[in-house]
Structure formats: structure tokens, C-alpha cells
Design a protein around this motif. Structure first.
Motif, short mmCIF file in Angstrom:
data_model
loop_
_atom_site.label_atom_id
_atom_site.label_comp_id
_atom_site.label_asym_id
_atom_site.label_seq_id
_atom_site.Cartn_x
_atom_site.Cartn_y
_atom_site.Cartn_z
N TRP A 38 -13.27 109.44 -28.05
CA TRP A 38 -14.11 108.33 -28.47
C TRP A 38 -15.34 108.26 -27.57
O TRP A 38 -15.31 108.68 -26.43
N LYS A 39 -16.43 107.77 -28.10
CA LYS A 39 -17.69 107.74 -27.38
C LYS A 39 -18.20 106.30 -27.31
O LYS A 39 -18.02 105.53 -28.25
N ALA A 40 -18.86 106.01 -26.21
CA ALA A 40 -19.45 104.68 -26.03
C ALA A 40 -20.94 104.74 -26.31
O ALA A 40 -21.62 105.72 -25.97
N PRO B 93 -20.26 106.07 -19.44
CA PRO B 93 -21.53 106.73 -19.79
C PRO B 93 -21.79 106.69 -21.28
O PRO B 93 -20.87 106.79 -22.10
N GLY B 94 -23.05 106.54 -21.64
CA GLY B 94 -23.39 106.51 -23.05
C GLY B 94 -24.87 106.25 -23.26
O GLY B 94 -25.62 105.92 -22.33
N SER B 95 -25.32 106.40 -24.50
CA SER B 95 -26.71 106.12 -24.86
C SER B 95 -26.90 104.62 -25.03
O SER B 95 -25.98 103.90 -25.41
N VAL B 96 -28.12 104.16 -24.77
CA VAL B 96 -28.44 102.73 -24.85
C VAL B 96 -29.69 102.56 -25.70
O VAL B 96 -30.73 103.15 -25.41
N SER B 97 -29.59 101.76 -26.74
CA SER B 97 -30.76 101.39 -27.53
C SER B 97 -31.26 100.05 -27.02
O SER B 97 -30.49 99.09 -26.91
N GLY C 17 -32.30 104.72 -23.75
CA GLY C 17 -32.01 105.19 -22.40
C GLY C 17 -30.61 105.78 -22.32
O GLY C 17 -29.91 105.90 -23.32
N VAL C 18 -30.24 106.13 -21.11
CA VAL C 18 -28.90 106.69 -20.86
C VAL C 18 -28.30 105.93 -19.69
O VAL C 18 -28.92 105.80 -18.63
N ILE C 19 -27.11 105.39 -19.90
CA ILE C 19 -26.44 104.66 -18.83
C ILE C 19 -25.36 105.55 -18.25
O ILE C 19 -24.65 106.26 -18.97
#
Length: 739
Positions: free
Chosen positions: A134-136, A471-475, A486-488
Motif C-alpha cells: 500500500w502507498k501513502a 514517505p509519499g507524494s504531497v499535493s 512535493g515529496v514528504i
């Protein structure tokens, strides 16, 4: 014939496996009452599946893919529920056909569980198999400038995949952030184990030059090495982040900056030798690893150095650099990324007057000479939409309960999930306000070339909750519209993260750096050789020219300079292991300047007879010497000033005398040229008068030169006598402190 099975008492059982063909037909799938109830998905690609229900017969057939069978065999457990203390559970055997050679990993196979007798109570069966991780992914809605509540809204979503051949109907789903160890094993044939295999949870970022990671500030880090105490194997010893968790936070021998690779334990050589020592092998392993893990470094200069007592220094230093390059190439570093340079004995680290100093100079060092150039992402176009903090705050959280233990988190999804086979779903995990704001972040990044002169627009959030973010992408949304991505990185409770999402090209930041040396004190004196300490200062200034509609705050990240300590930092500066974070208040179109000063002590050696007298006086002023020694050193300074003054005057007198001599030669040639010309008598007479005057001046200068030479010789003799027997021993206590 069936082999006897292990008795099941109350909970866990080890199934007895018969690796032979089944003689009776198997049902395709479990009985209707024994259906999938609970799924736990981990972020490293493991899935835990639990089935519960009542048995309709004494046999149960479970269908799996060929690649899943071994994982099921080593993890399957059976629980017969509701047994009393005096009741005996059913015995269980497991039967499966032996795997045929060359079978496809996706080929279906069946595992038969046989119960004796048939259980009269509900049964739970659980097992773990590889599945999709699963991805965040996150959304951050920033507050507007007019909003009094300076809090951002954070939404966390989870993307889950049902990659199996079975629909999920009202399944309880748990998402876990931990990464349980798991290995690929073949229990049915004597094959070699090829696990573990480590893969990232994300593929390449579509359309991105390279991810621009968030700037995190850790809450608890005792040794200030960037590794939280909970993960730091060496919490009281400053180290580095390691890919191997067993060494996380422990010291590394290699440090990398934007322009240099520092080897903390140097690569040294024996005198006149280019053979690498055995102790160099681990260091070379680590250097090779650093280069292979940093492909943005396209060219490394390997510097060869020698001491002054080694013959053929240029050739020797070249051979030393070549030996290191050959060792790195052998470790997989492409030779095109490695160049050689010979410095011979021109750049000593230490004085060549002692053997320990010469040993330090027989070395190889590294310099980064080329960086990769990458294209920059343009900031996204803003479009109007009704996205507001108030509207999105009403979205219910999908995680009904969040448990934290052992550094990992388990999100229990509140409502049962129905998901068709071979399909995916996006679930809201978190939807809550956090302290956050829109800021500018000046932190040049290779992935965004314009960031060297323009700061990032960034979302700054502070995680004061008890929830760890993965960790994951941020809109990012601001003013009711999407403004960037961004990327957290992993954000633990108590940490703050600054997440770049666009370039603010209306604001410009320029920087300049100057280096200054200041005399500090005398360390020691023996045989006319003076050891002194200087303070080497680096002063960096940042000029910020804010554009229009800028946020109220600029976060300026100033990298720490290796070996230097801060002297002047703006008020409120935060210190991290590798940088200083400075918060600057901004006003549109109002320039501001930030100055940062760092310093380090540098020890040097001088011959007193050739040292500068004025600089000697400054060293003496900063030294705490015994009264008698202080007076003798003051006399030495006075004599050195006198000798310097005499030498300077001698230089000027000799220059004037040379001018007079040259002028006299010129006049004699002119007189000789018109000697036989009758009409030039008047001119000849004038030239002869000038020649006489110039000759007289030259003679007077010669007398002065003799006198000043005598004065200089006397001063030199007195200075030599004053220095000869004076010894100043190093003060260990003073040497241990910072100048």
C-alpha cells in the motif's frame, strides 16, 4: 496412506505436509462459510489474510498461485475457536501436489487441509503471502494570509490493491507501516534461497527531474546526527544515516558535500610507496559505495600527495592516485568518473619538519569537479476551484483507530472494504488540522537548477500529533487551488517538515563568501621555529530581494562547513547536524541581508627570523605567557620589527642606487655620442654636470646601504641570539580549547 498429524490444542498448529498427488477431487476454494474476513497490508509488500467460519465438511481446499504456496506453508496457522480447557481440538493435516519442474509462478495449485474429526465450532485460518504494497499520498491545504488560525489541513490517503483472484466483500482492512522481515524460500525442492530482495515502495516519479525532498527538523536527537534516538544504534556518538539499520547513527568514515568528499580516516602511504595498506580496504569500500549511490557526481579528482623527503615526488603522487583509482574501478566505479592529479609536496596537511607531519602528507584525497545538470520543473498553473480548508475538514477519516508500537503504525480502517479482484481503492486515513503555513525555503537542490538563485515555495507543517507519517507524494493547495507537488519523507511525532512544491522566481537570493585569517596566539617555540594558531573565518552573506505576494517568512538553509564552528548566527537560528536553519521575516520588495560567520583554528609554523614583526606582535598579544617569557618575546618582536624596517629600507635604497647606476650609464653613453660634435659643447657640459650629480648620489646611497646593512646584520645577530635559547612549551590545557 496419510501420515499422522500433530495434535492441535488451542491455538497454533504446524501442519503435516504430504508432498504427493491428491487421490480425491478438491473443491475449488473454501466453503461458503469460511470466507475472507481480515486483511493486513504492509508497506514492504507482505499481506496477512485471515479467514473465519464454520466447516461444512472435514476437508478444505484453498487455491493459491504457485509462487505463493511456499509462503503459505511456512506461515499458515489454524485456530479452532471456543474450546474449553478439557476439550481436545481436531487434528489437522495438509496435503498438496508436488510442484512440477518448470511450472509457471502464476499457475494455480491447491492446498488441502484435512480435519479429524470435522470441527463443530468456528475455525480461523491465517497466512502471509507477498502482495501489492500500500502507498501513502497526502494533500495539504495551506491557510490564507487573512486566516487568523495559522493551521493547515492535512489529509493522508492510502492506495490499496487487490491483486488476487478473489473479490473482497466486506473485508476488515488494516494498513501497517512496519516492514516485517520475510524471505523467499522453497520448501518443496532443494533450491538456493535468493531472498531478501529490497525494493522501493514507489516507482519513478512521472514527469519529475528528481524528487525535491522535504526539510525535516527532528524533535529528539541526543547526538545531533540526524538519526532519531529511537533508530540510532549509537545515540550518544555523532554518526551518519546508514542504509544498514544495524549501523544507523554510527560514525562513518566518508562525508560528502557539494564540492568535496572528506575521508575522516585518511588514505595514507608508507614512505616512497604507492601500495595501499590493508587498513585502506574498508575505506575504499565506503568511498566506492558513496560514489555509486550518488550518480549526480559525474567526475571525481583523485589527488596524490607526498612529503618533502620523498624522491620523484610528482611521479610518486601520480602512482598513489592511480592505485586508488584502480581500486575504485575494481569496486564498480566507472573509470570515466575518475581523474588524476599530482600535487607532489605542494599542499601539505602538516609541517614537513617532523616525521608525524610528513606521514600525514603521504596521502590521497578526493575532490568533486563536476555535477550533473538537470532540467527544472516549472511551477504549476493556478486554476480557480472551491477547495477550502473548511470544506475538506468535513471529510471523515477512514482510519477508525491508529495504533503505534515499536516505531510503526497500524491504521484500522473504520468501515469494511469491498474491492473487486484485480482492482484498486483510495481510502482516506487522516483528515485533521496541523500547525502549518506557506513559507519560502532557500535550499539549492540539484534537482531544480533555478533554486540556486530563487527560493522554493514550501508548505511547512509541524507534527504535534501521535501519528507518524510515511514517505509519499504531497499535493499542495492554497487559495482554493492546486499550487504544486512535493515529496514528504518519514515524519515522526514532534518533527517539523518544510516541503518544497514550486519555485518562486519573483524572489532572488544571492550569496557571497569571504575568508579571513586572524592571528590568535603562540603555541610553542623551539630552535627558532614558532608554532602559532590562527582563526580562519568564513563570512557568508545572503542578499534577499523579495518579490510580490511573498509569504511572511523565508527559511534559509545554510550548510555547515566541515571543520568550522559558528561564531555569528542570526537570532533564533535552529541547528541541525548538517545545516543551520534561519527564519527571516519578509516584506514584499524590501531587500534584506543575512550574515553568517564560521571559524576554525588553524595551526601554522614560522621561522622567527623571517616572520612578519607586526603579525608576531598580534600573536604575542593573544598569548598568556609567563612574565619572563613575555618580556623575552616582546624583545624578539621589537628586534624583528627593527630587522624588518632595516630590510625594507635596504630594499628601497638598493632600488634607488640601481636607478642612479642605470641613469649614469645612460648619461655616459649620451656624452660619448656627442663627443666629436663641436656645436654640442653646451649640451655635453650639461650632461657631464648631471653625470657628476648622479654619480655623487649613487656614492651617497652606497654609504647608506653599507650602514643599513650593518644595522640589519646587528639586528639579525641580536634576534638570533634572543631566539636561540628561548623555548616555549605547548600548554595542553590551552591547546584543548577553541581560540
Amino acid at each position: 496412506m496419510r501420515a499422522p498429524s500433530l495434535s492441535l490444542r488451542a491455538l497454533l498448529f504446524a501442519p503435516l505436509l504430504l508432498l504427493s498427488a491428491c487421490t480425491t477431487p478438491l473443491a475449488h476454494g473454501p466453503s461458503k462459510g469460511l470466507r475472507l474476513r481480515h486483511v493486513v497490508l504492509y508497506q514492504n509488500g507482505l499481506g496477512y489474510f485471515e479467514r473465519t467460519g464454520e466447516m461444512s465438511s472435514d476437508k478444505l481446499a484453498l487455491r493459491f498461485r504457485e509462487r505463493e504456496v511456499d509462503d503459505v506453508l511456512k506461515s499458515v496457522v489454524v485456530v479452532e475457536e471456543g474450546l474449553g480447557p478439557n476439550e481436545t481440538p481436531s487434528t489437522v493435516s495438509a496435503h498438496l501436489p508436488r510442484s512440477g519442474r518448470g511450472a509457471s509462478p502464476e499457475e494455480a495449485t491447491e492446498l488441502e487441509l484435512v480435519f479429524s474429526p470435522r470441527p463443530s465450532r468456528p475455525v480461523s485460518i491465517a497466512y502471509a503471502v507477498p502482495t501489492a504494497a500500500w502507498k501513502a499520498t497526502y494533500r495539504i491545504i495551506l491557510p490564507t494570509k487573512e486566516q487568523k488560525d495559522r493551521r493547515a489541513l492535512l489529509q493522508a490517503w492510502a492506495l490499496i490493491d487487490n491483486v488476487g483472484d478473489e473479490d473482497w466483500n466486506d473485508v476488515r482492512v488494516t494498513l501497517a507501516t512496519g516492514a516485517p522481515l520475510s524471505y523467499s524460500s522453497d520448501l518443496r525442492s532443494p533450491t538456493m534461497i535468493e531472498r531478501p530482495e529490497l525494493k522501493g515502495i514507489y516507482g519513478p516519479q512521472s514527469g519529475a527531474v528528481g524528487p525535491v525532498l522535504a526539510e525535516n527538523v527532528a524533535a529528539r536527537d541526543t547526538d545531533a546526527d540526524g538519526v532519531p534516538d529511537g533508530e540510532d544504534v549509537c545515540p550518544n556518538e555523532r554518526g551518519t544515516v546508514q542504509t544498514d539499520p544495524a549501523h544507523a547513527g554510527c560514525p562513518s568514515h566518508v562525508r560528502i558535500t557539494a564540492s568535496e568528499i572528506y575521508i575522516l580516516q585518511q588514505l595514507h602511504f608508507d614512505r616512497s610507496s604507492d601500495t595501499l595498506k590493508p587498513t585502506a580496504q574498508p575505506l575504499l569500500d565506503e568511498v566506492a559505495k558513496v560514489l555509486l549511490e550518488n550518480p549526480w557526481i559525474t567526475l571525481i579528482e583523485i589527488e596524490g600527495h607526498t612529503s618533502t623527503d620523498e624522491p620523484n615526488a610528482t611521479d610518486l603522487s601520480t602512482r598513489r592516485a592511480s592505485a586508488v583509482r584502480a581500486a575504485l574501478v575494481k569496486r564498480g566505479v566507472p573509470s570515466v568518473r575518475l581523474s588524476l592529479r599530482s600535487y607532489a609536496a605542494d599542499r601539505p596537511l602538516d609541517a614537513n619538519t617532523t616525521e608525524p607531519g610528513r606521514a600525514k602528507n603521504r596521502r590521497v584525497a578526493f575532490n568533486i569537479t563536476q555535477h550533473v545538470r538537470r532540467e527544472e520543473n516549472n511551477a504549476p498553473t493556478r486554476t480557480t476551484s472551491p477547495i477550502t480548508t473548511e470544506a475538506l475538514a468535513r471529510v471523515p477519516e477512514g482510519a477508525g483507530r491508529i495504533d503505534a508500537s515499536s516505531g510503526s503504525y497500524r491504521y484500522e480502517i473504520a468501515n469494511p472494504v469491498t474491492l473487486a479482484k484485480k482492482s484498486s481503492a483510495l481510502i482516506t486515513l487522516i483528515n485533521r488540522p496541523m500547525n502549518g503555513d506557506d513559507v519560502l525555503l532557500y535550499r539549492p537542490d540539484p534537482a531544480a537548477p533555478q533554486s540556486s538563485t530563487h527560493p522554493f515555495r514550501a508548505a511547512e507543517i509541524e507534527n504535534k500529533s501521535d501519528i507518524g507519517l510515511q514517505p509519499g507524494s504531497v499535493s499542495i493547495f492554497s487559495g482554493g487551488t492546486f499550487v504544486g507537488e512535493g515529496v514528504i519523507t518519514r515524519l515522526l511525532p514532534g518533527e517539523r517538515s518544510t516541503i518544497p512544491y514550486a519555485i518562486d522566481d519573483s524572489t532572488r537570493v544571492s550569496q557571497a563568501r569571504i575568508s579571513l585569517d586572524e592571528p590568535v596566539r603562540i603555541v610553542a617555540l623551539a630552535r627558532g621555529v614558532l608554532r602559532v594558531t590562527d582563526r580562519q573565518r568564513l563570512v557568508t552573506t545572503y542578499d534577499v530581494e523579495p518579490g510580490h505576494n511573498v509569504p511572511n517568512t523565508l527559511v534559509l538553509r545554510h550548510p555547515r562547513t566541515f571543520g568550522y564552528e559558528p561564531v555569528v548566527l542570526p537570532e533564533g537560528t535552529e541547528k541541525t547536524p548538517d545545516a543551520y536553519l534561519i527564519r527571516v521575516a519578509l516584506t514584499p520588495h524590501k531587500p534584506t541581508k543575512i550574515a553568517i560567520e564560521e571559524a576554525r583554528p588553524v595551526e601554522r609554523q614560522w621561522l622567527v627570523l623571517t616572520a612578519d614583526g607586526e603579525r608576531l606582535a598580534l600573536y604575542l598579544k593573544g598569548s598568556a605567557l609567563p612574565e619572563g617569557t613575555q618580556k623575552r618575546m616582546a624583545r624578539i618582536v621589537e628586534l624583528r620589527r627593527a630587522l624588518g624596517a632595516a630590510s625594507d629600507e635596504l630594499g628601497r635604497l638598493r632600488e634607488k642606487r640601481q636607478e642612479a647606476t642605470d641613469r649614469a650609464v645612460e648619461l655616459r653613453e649620451n656624452v660619448k655620442a656627442i663627443e666629436k660634435t663641436p656645436q654640442a659643447d653646451k649640451l655635453r657640459k650639461m650632461l657631464l654636470e648631471r653625470l657628476e650629480s648622479v654619480t655623487k648620489t649613487g656614492d651617497e646611497l652606497a654609504v647608506k646601504i653599507t650602514q643599513r646593512s650593518d644595522d640589519a646584520a646587528i639586528a639579525r645577530a641580536e634576534l638570533d641570539d634572543a631566539v636561540r635559547d628561548l623555548v616555549i612549551e605547548e600548554d595542553a590545557k590551552a591547546a584543548g580549547g577553541n581560540p
